[in-house]
Design an enzyme around this catalytic site. Structure first.
Site, PDB file in Angstrom:
ATOM      1  N   ALA A  14     -20.119  16.184  29.286  1.00  0.00           N
ATOM      2  CA  ALA A  14     -21.341  15.614  28.710  1.00  0.00           C
ATOM      3  C   ALA A  14     -22.451  16.654  28.665  1.00  0.00           C
ATOM      4  CB  ALA A  14     -21.778  14.385  29.516  1.00  0.00           C
ATOM      5  N   SER A  18     -24.268  18.052  25.325  1.00  0.00           N
ATOM      6  CA  SER A  18     -25.734  18.022  25.204  1.00  0.00           C
ATOM      7  C   SER A  18     -26.272  19.404  24.853  1.00  0.00           C
ATOM      8  CB  SER A  18     -26.371  17.533  26.502  1.00  0.00           C
ATOM      9  OG  SER A  18     -25.961  16.220  26.787  1.00  0.00           O
ATOM     10  N   TRP A  26     -31.673  23.297  17.305  1.00  0.00           N
ATOM     11  CA  TRP A  26     -32.507  24.492  17.183  1.00  0.00           C
ATOM     12  C   TRP A  26     -32.114  25.294  15.928  1.00  0.00           C
ATOM     13  CZ3 TRP A  26     -36.844  26.227  19.327  1.00  0.00           C
ATOM     14  CH2 TRP A  26     -37.199  27.564  19.091  1.00  0.00           C
ATOM     15  N   TRP A  48     -51.614  24.312  34.128  1.00  0.00           N
ATOM     16  CA  TRP A  48     -52.935  24.862  34.417  1.00  0.00           C
ATOM     17  C   TRP A  48     -54.009  23.771  34.456  1.00  0.00           C
ATOM     18  CZ3 TRP A  48     -57.284  25.815  31.065  1.00  0.00           C
ATOM     19  CH2 TRP A  48     -58.271  26.616  31.656  1.00  0.00           C
ATOM     20  N   LEU A  49     -53.926  22.791  33.544  1.00  0.00           N
ATOM     21  CA  LEU A  49     -54.958  21.757  33.450  1.00  0.00           C
ATOM     22  C   LEU A  49     -54.832  20.655  34.501  1.00  0.00           C
ATOM     23  CD1 LEU A  49     -55.253  21.025  29.625  1.00  0.00           C
ATOM     24  CD2 LEU A  49     -57.010  21.959  31.107  1.00  0.00           C
ATOM     25  N   GLU A  70     -37.181  13.385  18.098  1.00  0.00           N
ATOM     26  CA  GLU A  70     -36.774  14.263  16.991  1.00  0.00           C
ATOM     27  C   GLU A  70     -35.262  14.429  16.955  1.00  0.00           C
ATOM     28  OE1 GLU A  70     -36.875  15.923  13.664  1.00  0.00           O
ATOM     29  OE2 GLU A  70     -38.837  15.504  14.534  1.00  0.00           O
ATOM     30  N   ASP A  96     -36.650   6.569   7.238  1.00  0.00           N
ATOM     31  CA  ASP A  96     -38.072   6.289   7.453  1.00  0.00           C
ATOM     32  C   ASP A  96     -38.322   5.782   8.868  1.00  0.00           C
ATOM     33  OD1 ASP A  96     -38.594   7.071   4.875  1.00  0.00           O
ATOM     34  OD2 ASP A  96     -38.758   5.026   4.081  1.00  0.00           O
ATOM     35  N   SER A  99     -38.261   8.757  11.161  1.00  0.00           N
ATOM     36  CA  SER A  99     -39.498   9.520  11.019  1.00  0.00           C
ATOM     37  C   SER A  99     -40.660   8.810  11.711  1.00  0.00           C
ATOM     38  CB  SER A  99     -39.805   9.721   9.539  1.00  0.00           C
ATOM     39  OG  SER A  99     -40.984  10.445   9.362  1.00  0.00           O
TER      40      SER A  99
END
Length: 156
Positions: A14, A18, A26, A48-49, A70, A96, A99
């Protein structure tokens, strides 16, 4: 045909599938590459934040969920294109929906980043806006003591 492996062998297979899916996404999906690059930039910024682990999770998890959406959208598009290139209402609707799934995840990420950044940069500078202060009705100090039944009672 379904694989018959179980246990650790199944887990390793698996993981390999993946990894192959991520490599394929990619290589063949421009939008996946764009969103992955945004994630690569935003995760160090989130480190950082972030003031604590909750901030970090609110900043990074929506980005990872956008990548997952995605991948789902790309899978839907691949299956629909495999079935046929001719236009069909249901095929168009499926694409659609995929998306829209990605769009909703991007929207959730934007809202999460906005809320955390507002909290960090705006509310920390104006503490009166972040936590309402109770109005003092009297100067009497109220203490709570445990009663014989185990409940707490206010003494004042």
């Amino acid at each position: 045909m379904k694989p018959t492996e179980r246990g650790v062998t199944h887990l390793l297979l698996a993981t390999r599938y993946s990894y192959r899916g991520l490599r394929c996404a990619w290589r063949h999906e421009e939008s996946f590459r764009q969103e992955a690059l945004v994630t690569v930039v935003m995760v160090p910024l989130a480190i950082w934040l972030a003031r604590d682990i909750v901030d970090f999770l609110l900043l990074t998890l929506p980005m990872l969920l956008t990548l997952a959406a995605e991948l789902g959208n790309s899978a839907i598009e691949a299956v629909v294109d495999r079935i046929g290139e001719e236009h069909h209402e249901l095929s168009g609707r499926a694409k659609d929906f995929g998306s829209a799934m990605v769009f909703m995840n991007i929207l959730a990420a934007a809202i999460s980043w906005s809320c955390v950044c507002l909290s960090i940069f705006f509310f920390d500078r104006f503490p009166a806006l972040s936590q309402p202060t109770p109005k003092a009705i009297c100067n009497k100090k109220i203490t709570f003591e445990r009663s014989c039944c185990g409940c707490y009672a206010a003494l004042g």
